[in-house]
Scaffold this motif. Structure first.
Motif, PDB file in Angstrom:
ATOM      1  N   LEU A 143      -2.899  47.408  -9.645  1.00 36.48           N
ATOM      2  CA  LEU A 143      -2.101  46.337 -10.243  1.00 36.48           C
ATOM      3  C   LEU A 143      -2.540  44.975  -9.729  1.00 36.48           C
ATOM      4  CD1 LEU A 143       1.403  48.051 -10.106  1.00 36.48           C
ATOM      5  CD2 LEU A 143      -0.051  47.727 -12.113  1.00 36.48           C
ATOM      6  N   LYS A 144      -2.866  44.885  -8.435  1.00 39.36           N
ATOM      7  CA  LYS A 144      -3.339  43.611  -7.886  1.00 39.36           C
ATOM      8  C   LYS A 144      -4.680  43.216  -8.492  1.00 39.36           C
ATOM      9  CE  LYS A 144      -0.876  43.477  -3.483  1.00 39.36           C
ATOM     10  NZ  LYS A 144      -0.993  43.317  -2.013  1.00 39.36           N
ATOM     11  N   MET A 145      -5.558  44.190  -8.719  1.00 42.11           N
ATOM     12  CA  MET A 145      -6.849  43.891  -9.324  1.00 42.11           C
ATOM     13  C   MET A 145      -6.683  43.445 -10.775  1.00 42.11           C
ATOM     14  SD  MET A 145      -9.251  44.202  -7.032  1.00 42.11           S
ATOM     15  CE  MET A 145      -8.019  43.417  -5.959  1.00 42.11           C
ATOM     16  N   MET A 146      -5.718  44.038 -11.487  1.00 44.95           N
ATOM     17  CA  MET A 146      -5.440  43.575 -12.844  1.00 44.95           C
ATOM     18  C   MET A 146      -4.970  42.121 -12.834  1.00 44.95           C
ATOM     19  SD  MET A 146      -3.533  46.844 -14.606  1.00 44.95           S
ATOM     20  CE  MET A 146      -4.417  48.339 -15.059  1.00 44.95           C
ATOM     21  N   GLU A 147      -4.109  41.791 -11.887  1.00 41.77           N
ATOM     22  CA  GLU A 147      -3.651  40.409 -11.761  1.00 41.77           C
ATOM     23  C   GLU A 147      -4.810  39.471 -11.444  1.00 41.77           C
ATOM     24  OE1 GLU A 147      -0.673  40.540  -8.765  1.00 41.77           O
ATOM     25  OE2 GLU A 147       0.801  41.574 -10.019  1.00 41.77           O
ATOM     26  N   GLU A 199     -14.547  44.921 -19.151  1.00 40.47           N
ATOM     27  CA  GLU A 199     -15.689  45.146 -18.268  1.00 40.47           C
ATOM     28  C   GLU A 199     -15.294  44.972 -16.800  1.00 40.47           C
ATOM     29  OE1 GLU A 199     -18.338  46.449 -19.300  1.00 40.47           O
ATOM     30  OE2 GLU A 199     -18.010  46.192 -21.440  1.00 40.47           O
ATOM     31  N   ARG A 200     -14.464  43.982 -16.494  1.00 40.30           N
ATOM     32  CA  ARG A 200     -14.012  43.776 -15.118  1.00 40.30           C
ATOM     33  C   ARG A 200     -13.066  44.895 -14.687  1.00 40.30           C
ATOM     34  NH1 ARG A 200     -15.603  41.795 -10.899  1.00 40.30           N
ATOM     35  NH2 ARG A 200     -14.020  40.275 -10.265  1.00 40.30           N
ATOM     36  N   LEU A 201     -12.224  45.378 -15.609  1.00 47.14           N
ATOM     37  CA  LEU A 201     -11.359  46.502 -15.270  1.00 47.14           C
ATOM     38  C   LEU A 201     -12.197  47.696 -14.842  1.00 47.14           C
ATOM     39  CD1 LEU A 201      -8.156  47.702 -16.981  1.00 47.14           C
ATOM     40  CD2 LEU A 201      -9.999  49.341 -16.615  1.00 47.14           C
ATOM     41  N   LYS A 202     -13.269  47.990 -15.591  1.00 42.05           N
ATOM     42  CA  LYS A 202     -14.134  49.113 -15.241  1.00 42.05           C
ATOM     43  C   LYS A 202     -14.846  48.876 -13.916  1.00 42.05           C
ATOM     44  CE  LYS A 202     -15.195  50.697 -19.954  1.00 42.05           C
ATOM     45  NZ  LYS A 202     -15.014  52.131 -19.740  1.00 42.05           N
ATOM     46  N   ARG A 236     -22.885  38.572 -12.050  1.00 44.37           N
ATOM     47  CA  ARG A 236     -22.259  39.410 -13.067  1.00 44.37           C
ATOM     48  C   ARG A 236     -22.753  39.030 -14.437  1.00 44.37           C
ATOM     49  NH1 ARG A 236     -16.994  38.167 -10.295  1.00 44.37           N
ATOM     50  NH2 ARG A 236     -16.921  39.640  -8.582  1.00 44.37           N
ATOM     51  N   ASP A 237     -22.842  40.038 -15.301  1.00 44.20           N
ATOM     52  CA  ASP A 237     -23.272  39.821 -16.676  1.00 44.20           C
ATOM     53  C   ASP A 237     -22.113  39.525 -17.603  1.00 44.20           C
ATOM     54  OD1 ASP A 237     -25.903  40.339 -15.948  1.00 44.20           O
ATOM     55  OD2 ASP A 237     -25.645  42.503 -16.265  1.00 44.20           O
ATOM     56  N   VAL A 238     -20.859  39.826 -17.149  1.00 42.38           N
ATOM     57  CA  VAL A 238     -19.713  39.680 -18.043  1.00 42.38           C
ATOM     58  C   VAL A 238     -19.128  38.304 -17.896  1.00 42.38           C
ATOM     59  CG1 VAL A 238     -19.210  42.114 -18.060  1.00 42.38           C
ATOM     60  CG2 VAL A 238     -18.179  40.696 -16.311  1.00 42.38           C
TER      61      VAL A 238
END
Length: 238
Positions: A143-147, A199-202, A236-238
């Protein structure tokens, strides 16, 4: 100091437990912890080469110092309230996902476009037939990474609203595993921010999936090159 370390997915299977206790001297580092884990469980050697540690829900480098009471987890490469109450923007749940509910979290009068990404369970992957998928997550850190992703998106595309929901548990073919909604003032930004979000979620959200095929199973991790959630932004590419 004694630490209780949380283990997930393929690392947990290799150790045979979801947690591991270790006694380390004061001033020990993450590398010291990993060395102790390898000494006790040699079968995790290859997994540790591609895994990362987190300390208090933040990715940690090998030289990060540990303290008694730290919440530590070993994370192998990642893949990805009540109905009558408002749901949070960022959600890990074992319930079926609803695209309408996720989209409703970002809809607002200033949005000229809403990009909706729905990731579903497919039957065939590289010629193998999937029977079902199983997902698990390190929920508080996820959840923190999603934020964090939402904050990165807001910095790149000001005025963007983001919502993410991810399923855990057993999923059947065609079920939605992840839904991301991105609302932006203009259409072009919604495409760009939506792609960045998935892409960041993955890349950094500690969620794992286990492929259950008709001839075996396997934990599937990062599929975009070596997993490195600490990689500098400029690379990063994204």
């Amino acid at each position: 100091m004694r630490l209780n370390v949380q283990l997930f997915a393929s690392v947990a299977e290799a150790v045979g437990s979801r947690s591991w206790e270790v006694e380390l001297p004061d001033g020990a580092s993450v590398q010291d912890l990993l060395t102790a884990l390898l000494h006790q469980h040699p079968t995790v050697e290859q997994l540790l080469q591609i895994s990362f540690a987190s300390v208090n829900h933040r990715f940690a480098t090998p030289d990060t110092k540990l303290s008694a009471g730290d919440e530590v987890a070993i994370l192998p490469p990642v893949s990805g309230g009540q109905d009558d109450q408002p749901r949070p923007r960022f959600e890990i749940t074992d319930r079926p996902l609803s695209a309408d509910q996720v989209m409703a979290k970002v809809r607002n009068p200033l949005a000229g476009a809403i990009n909706l990404f729905v990731g579903t369970v497919r039957e065939l992957t590289q010629g193998k037939r999937t029977v079902r998928l199983e997902y698990e997550a390190y929920e508080p850190m996820a959840l923190k990474m999603m934020e964090q992703i939402a904050a990165e998106i807001e910095e790149r595309w000001p005025g963007t609203e983001v919502a993410m929901s991810h399923r855990i548990g057993k999923l059947e073919i065609e079920e939605a595993a992840v839904i991301i909604a991105v609302a932006t003032p203009h259409r072009a930004a919604s495409y760009e921010a939506g792609r960045y979000a998935i892409e960041r979620l993955k890349e950094i959200v500690p969620i794992w999936k286990k492929e259950n095929w008709d001839d075996g199973t396997e934990w599937i991790g990062h599929q975009q090159g070596p997993w490195n959630p600490l990689r500098p932004e400029t690379e990063r590419d994204v």
